[in-house]
Design an enzyme around this catalytic site. Structure first.
Site, short mmCIF file in Angstrom:
data_model
loop_
_atom_site.label_atom_id
_atom_site.label_comp_id
_atom_site.label_asym_id
_atom_site.label_seq_id
_atom_site.Cartn_x
_atom_site.Cartn_y
_atom_site.Cartn_z
N ASP A 140 18.64 5.14 -1.91
CA ASP A 140 18.93 3.70 -1.90
C ASP A 140 20.28 3.46 -1.23
O ASP A 140 21.30 3.96 -1.70
CB ASP A 140 18.95 3.17 -3.34
CG ASP A 140 19.21 1.67 -3.36
OD1 ASP A 140 18.26 0.90 -3.14
OD2 ASP A 140 20.38 1.27 -3.57
N LEU A 200 18.09 8.23 -5.42
CA LEU A 200 19.54 8.43 -5.50
C LEU A 200 20.24 7.14 -5.07
O LEU A 200 20.02 6.65 -3.96
CB LEU A 200 19.98 9.57 -4.57
CG LEU A 200 21.50 9.84 -4.57
CD1 LEU A 200 21.93 10.55 -5.85
CD2 LEU A 200 21.91 10.67 -3.35
N GLY A 201 21.08 6.60 -5.94
CA GLY A 201 21.90 5.45 -5.57
C GLY A 201 23.13 5.90 -4.80
O GLY A 201 23.66 6.99 -5.05
N GLY A 241 0.79 -1.23 0.00
CA GLY A 241 0.00 0.00 0.00
C GLY A 241 0.83 1.27 0.00
O GLY A 241 0.29 2.37 -0.20
N HIS A 246 20.03 -8.45 -0.18
CA HIS A 246 20.88 -7.86 -1.22
C HIS A 246 21.18 -8.84 -2.37
O HIS A 246 21.19 -8.47 -3.54
CB HIS A 246 22.18 -7.36 -0.57
CG HIS A 246 22.86 -6.27 -1.34
ND1 HIS A 246 23.61 -5.29 -0.73
CD2 HIS A 246 22.91 -5.98 -2.66
CE1 HIS A 246 24.09 -4.45 -1.65
NE2 HIS A 246 23.68 -4.86 -2.83
N TYR A 283 27.82 -0.93 1.45
CA TYR A 283 28.42 0.26 0.81
C TYR A 283 29.31 1.02 1.80
O TYR A 283 30.03 1.93 1.40
CB TYR A 283 27.34 1.21 0.28
CG TYR A 283 26.39 0.59 -0.73
CD1 TYR A 283 26.69 -0.61 -1.38
CD2 TYR A 283 25.18 1.21 -1.04
CE1 TYR A 283 25.82 -1.17 -2.29
CE2 TYR A 283 24.30 0.65 -1.95
CZ TYR A 283 24.61 -0.54 -2.57
OH TYR A 283 23.73 -1.08 -3.48
N MET A 338 6.13 4.30 -3.68
CA MET A 338 7.60 4.39 -3.77
C MET A 338 7.98 5.37 -4.87
O MET A 338 7.55 5.22 -6.02
CB MET A 338 8.15 3.01 -4.09
CG MET A 338 9.65 2.94 -4.20
SD MET A 338 10.18 1.21 -4.33
CE MET A 338 11.97 1.41 -4.25
N PRO A 339 8.78 6.40 -4.55
CA PRO A 339 9.20 7.34 -5.59
C PRO A 339 9.92 6.61 -6.72
O PRO A 339 10.81 5.79 -6.49
CB PRO A 339 10.14 8.31 -4.85
CG PRO A 339 9.72 8.21 -3.42
CD PRO A 339 9.29 6.79 -3.22
N ILE A 340 9.54 6.93 -7.95
CA ILE A 340 10.04 6.21 -9.13
C ILE A 340 11.51 6.51 -9.39
O ILE A 340 12.22 5.74 -10.03
CB ILE A 340 9.16 6.56 -10.35
CG1 ILE A 340 9.39 5.57 -11.49
CG2 ILE A 340 9.37 7.99 -10.81
CD1 ILE A 340 8.29 5.58 -12.55
N LEU A 341 11.99 7.64 -8.83
CA LEU A 341 13.39 8.03 -9.03
C LEU A 341 14.05 8.19 -7.66
O LEU A 341 13.52 8.87 -6.79
CB LEU A 341 13.44 9.35 -9.81
CG LEU A 341 14.81 9.94 -10.12
CD1 LEU A 341 15.71 8.95 -10.86
CD2 LEU A 341 14.65 11.21 -10.97
N LYS A 356 19.70 -2.71 2.57
CA LYS A 356 19.80 -4.12 2.16
C LYS A 356 20.58 -4.94 3.18
O LYS A 356 21.58 -4.48 3.72
CB LYS A 356 20.48 -4.21 0.78
CG LYS A 356 19.87 -3.27 -0.25
CD LYS A 356 20.50 -3.36 -1.62
CE LYS A 356 20.10 -2.17 -2.46
NZ LYS A 356 20.95 -0.99 -2.21
#
Length: 316
Positions: A44, A18-19, A10, A111, A49, A13-16, A78
């Site tokens: 993200d 920042l990685g 429900g 992940h 990382y 989620m924003p379609i764009l 992740k």
């Protein structure tokens, strides 16, 4: 173009996004601050990382400045492969929450489907350089992920780098409580992933495309590797729309109903990468870009090809 996609829990989620993979700790705080100022609401992240603490500093600062409210942000992280044992999942999630300085994650992903031997090393290797697997299985790890939802640590759970048989395994799990909301996979014109995307979307699973620009800053790049950003055919499409190649490569997955997470630490590029809502690729452009598929992977996890859960031996 909707700016958010509906998940099966429900949430929107924003379609764009920042990685932050490969974003150096010294630069990622500034990158995330710029991104939020520019309008990004989806970040993200991942424990592996090694920069979640710095990402968290930026998020906190923007919350404090009241540039954005927590509920407007969509924060993803992740579970790393060394934490697949049921007893380790919650602690791994709590470590990420503490680094990011958050009470909850909007989405938490496994992940990779491959479990590794627990310990300090992210990639525990044997004498011959192969990753040492754990004796875990995907379904037990998933059950531990489901508990995180029930405990309020995460709003939604999903997977990353899973092939369709591995997705199916979870969907068919006896006593399944929550379906995966998202499968995050590598996707770009050289790896178009039609079959896997169609499979996931048919099951109500949203797909996120990572490395949409082909991850030109990957440490293992070879001079002879193909370059999406330098591809004259993609440059031509960009010129036609008066856009950059990167903007075309970001718009392309969006028009396939994929979430996309380009990475940058350069303020100008972070802003440029967000300017993709004011143009549309034609159906001819889309067909052309799809035709460039060559099943070329940036992230093949070659140290794990002998792992029982290695995802890429299957066609999709």
């Amino acid at each position: 173009m909707a700016s958010r996609l509906l998940l099966n829990n429900g949430a929107k989620m924003p379609i764009l996004g920042l990685g932050t993979w490969k974003s150096p700790p010294g630069q990622v705080t500034e990158a995330v601050k710029v991104a939020i100022d520019v309008g990004y609401r989806h970040i993200d992240c991942a424990h592996v990382y090694q920069n979640e603490n710095e990402v968290g500093v930026a998020i906190q600062e923007k919350l404090r400045e009241q540039v954005v409210k927590r509920e407007e942000l969509f924060i993803v992280s992740k579970l790393w492969c060394t934490y697949h044992e049921k007893g380790l999942v919650k602690g791994a999630c709590q470590k990420t929450l503490s680094d990011l300085k958050l009470d909850y994650l909007d989405l938490y992903l496994i992940h990779w489907p491959t479990g590794f031997k627990p310990g300090k090393e992210f990639f525990p290797l044997d004498e011959s350089g192969n990753v040492v697997p754990s004796d875990t299985n995907i379904l037990d790890t998933w059950a531990a992920m489901e508990e995180l939802v029930d405990e309020g640590l995460v709003k939604a759970i999903g997977i990353s780098n899973f092939n369709h048989l591995q997705v199916e395994m979870i969907l068919n799990k006896p006593g399944l409580k929550y379906k995966p909301a998202v499968n995050q996979i590598e996707c770009h014109p050289y790896l178009t992933q039609e079959k896997l995307i169609q499979y996931c979307q048919s099951k109500g699973i949203v797909v996120t495309a990572y490395s949409p620009l082909g991850s030109p800053d990957r440490p293992w790049a070879k001079p002879e590797d193909p370059s999406l950003l330098e591809d004259p055919r993609i440059k031509a499409i960009a010129a036609k729309h008066n856009k950059t190649t990167a903007q075309v490569l970001i718009r392309f997955p969006m028009q396939r109903n994929l979430v996309v997470i380009p990475k940058s630490v350069t303020p100008e590029r972070i802003a440029e990468n967000f300017k993709v809502f004011d143009f549309e690729l034609s159906s001819q452009d889309m067909t052309t870009l799809l035709s460039y598929n060559r099943n070329w992977r940036v992230c093949a996890l070659l140290s794990c090809t002998s792992h029982k859960d290695y995802p890429f031996h299957e066609e999709f």
